[in-house]
Enzyme design. Structure first.
Site, PDB file in Angstrom:
ATOM      1  CG  HIS A  36     -11.579   8.771 -12.554  1.00 39.45           C
ATOM      2  ND1 HIS A  36     -12.882   8.448 -12.282  1.00 39.45           N
ATOM      3  CD2 HIS A  36     -11.083   7.773 -13.331  1.00 39.45           C
ATOM      4  CE1 HIS A  36     -13.182   7.308 -12.878  1.00 39.45           C
ATOM      5  NE2 HIS A  36     -12.106   6.867 -13.507  1.00 39.45           N
TER       6      HIS A  36
ATOM      7  CD  GLU B  46      -8.766   0.591   1.126  1.00 38.44           C
ATOM      8  OE1 GLU B  46      -8.178  -0.514   1.031  1.00 38.44           O
ATOM      9  OE2 GLU B  46      -8.222   1.600   1.597  1.00 38.44           O
TER      10      GLU B  46
ATOM     11  CB  CYS C 262      -0.963  -0.010   1.171  1.00 35.18           C
ATOM     12  SG  CYS C 262      -2.237  -1.284   1.035  1.00 35.18           S
TER      13      CYS C 262
ATOM     14  CG  HIS D 192      -2.960   0.832  -4.116  1.00 34.88           C
ATOM     15  ND1 HIS D 192      -2.073   1.464  -3.268  1.00 34.88           N
ATOM     16  CD2 HIS D 192      -4.058   0.568  -3.386  1.00 34.88           C
ATOM     17  CE1 HIS D 192      -2.607   1.547  -2.054  1.00 34.88           C
ATOM     18  NE2 HIS D 192      -3.833   1.030  -2.101  1.00 34.88           N
TER      19      HIS D 192
END
Length: 135
Positions: free
Chosen positions: A79, A122, A35, A39
């Site tokens: 985004h 998530e 992480c 990503h």
């Protein structure tokens, strides 16, 4: 047939799920942690509201009155790289708390219901939840 029922007292709740796509990384993690690398996630954000009494035709809050929250997610987070926008490492836990604060400041003054929980998912199996303290 008697269809009358004594309605019990209690709180009523509703929930609505919103989604957005975003990338992030958690630079505070060790370099080998997956992480810590860039990503992305297909985030799902669930808000849960409650009310002691119903308004209008029988709503905690009209679901349509929550649309400004979706507009915020789309305009500000969708985004984007969250670690570039937010003043904290964008873990799901901190994101849930941040979204609760935004909702309370910007949506709650205009609706009859009261926010109690924000859950940020998530993945299908991983989520974090922020529960607003009773006010």
């Amino acid at each position: 047939m008697d269809r009358s029922v004594l309605l019990p007292s209690g709180r009523l709740s509703i929930g609505k799920v919103f989604d957005f796509e975003a990338g992030h990384r958690l630079p505070g993690l060790p370099p080998g942690h997956k992480c810590s690398q860039q990503h992305g996630h297909s985030y799902q954000v669930e808000v849960i509201l409650t009310a002691q009494a119903l308004s209008g035709p029988g709503f905690v809050t009209d679901f349509g009155d929550l649309s400004p929250f979706k507009k915020f997610l789309d305009a500000e987070l969708d985004h984007h790289n969250l670690h570039e926008l937010l003043p904290f490492e964008p873990t799901s836990e901190r994101l849930a708390q941040y979204l609760a604060g935004w909702f309370i400041q910007n949506i709650e003054p205009n609706i009859p219901g009261q926010l109690v929980t924000v859950r940020v998912r998530e993945t299908q199996r991983s989520w974090a939840r922020f529960d607003v303290e009773q006010r």
